[in-house]
Enzyme design. Structure first.
Site, mmCIF file in Angstrom:
data_model
loop_
_atom_site.group_PDB
_atom_site.id
_atom_site.type_symbol
_atom_site.label_atom_id
_atom_site.label_comp_id
_atom_site.label_asym_id
_atom_site.label_seq_id
_atom_site.Cartn_x
_atom_site.Cartn_y
_atom_site.Cartn_z
ATOM 1 N N CYS A 1 0.994 -1.339 -0.216
ATOM 2 C CA CYS A 1 0.090 0.399 -0.153
ATOM 3 C C CYS A 1 1.104 0.776 -0.476
ATOM 4 O O CYS A 1 1.881 1.295 1.000
ATOM 5 C CB CYS A 1 -1.058 0.156 1.694
ATOM 6 S SG CYS A 1 -2.121 1.583 1.041
ATOM 7 N N CYS B 1 -0.680 4.234 2.317
ATOM 8 C CA CYS B 1 0.122 3.866 3.777
ATOM 9 C C CYS B 1 -0.195 2.420 4.216
ATOM 10 O O CYS B 1 0.945 2.242 4.613
ATOM 11 C CB CYS B 1 -1.270 4.680 4.345
ATOM 12 S SG CYS B 1 -3.320 4.122 3.916
#
Ligand code: FE
Length: 214
Positions: A115, A118
């Site tokens: 990701c 985040c």
């Protein structure tokens, strides 16, 4: 933060100040107390969340999904077509797992999940993300130099293998279906699940070969 060494805080015995709790535990307790007093959280909800993720949810759920896909070709087809529904067949549903996509590793294709923004991660099948998954180093390098990241995890792929990097979002979470290891033909689902590590479902390693140390 002082530069005082906190490495001793991992143990459970009494500390110099007489507290039974480590620094981190005390800080978490302070935060929880504050949030509860302000009416922002219900302590029972927190207890339930922690209990759920500690005992019921975790990478073993994902390992059951992978083992089923290896053992049952029809299930594997369903998993690759609609992972959310196929995973729910095994009873794994919930927060951060509403829109799952399974990507299959083959001798020609290796999938890696990150990701970049985040730490989006499929909680119902993998539990909570490891610290390195949330690190800036992993999030940036997985995209720029995925083969370099894999090498750091001990996985060197030939130049003929295509590496596909999947960027998780709030909408879509990915589960890597690792290649079924050689020599696993005679194993039942329980034994197959033992070969499936959390890291292999993120795509930074392979599934373990039978007989190899876990
Ligand atoms: Fe994220």
């Amino acid at each position: 933060m002082s530069d005082h060494d906190h490495d001793h805080d991992h143990d459970g015995h009494d500390h110099a100040d007489g507290s039974r709790f480590s620094d981190v535990e005390l800080r978490v307790k302070a935060l929880e107390t504050l949030l509860t007093r302000k009416g922002l959280v219900d302590p029972a909800t927190i207890d339930r969340l922690v209990e759920t993720y500690e005992t019921r949810i975790g990478p073993r759920n994902g390992a059951r999904v992978v083992a089923r896909a290896w053992a049952d070709p029809a299930y594997k087809v369903r998993l690759l077509q609609d992972a959310t529904a196929a995973i729910a067949e095994l009873g794994y549903t919930g927060l951060q797992g509403e829109h799952m996509v399974a990507v299959e590793n083959t001798p020609q294709i290796h999938n890696l999940v990150v990701c970049t923004l985040c730490s989006c991660y499929p909680w119902p099948v993998l539990g909570l993300p490891p610290v390195w998954y949330k690190s800036y180093a992993y999030r940036s390098k997985a995209v720029i130099d995925p083969r370099g990241v894999l090498a750091e995890f001990g996985l060197t792929l030939g130049p003929d293998v295509e590496v596909r990097v999947w960027d998780s979002t709030a909408e879509i979470r990915y589960l890597v279906l690792p290649e079924r290891p050689a020599g696993s033909a005679g194993l039942d689902e329980d034994a197959l699940a033992e070969l499936v590590s959390r890291d292999s479902m993120i795509g930074v390693t392979r599934a373990r070969n039978p007989g190899a140390r876990s």
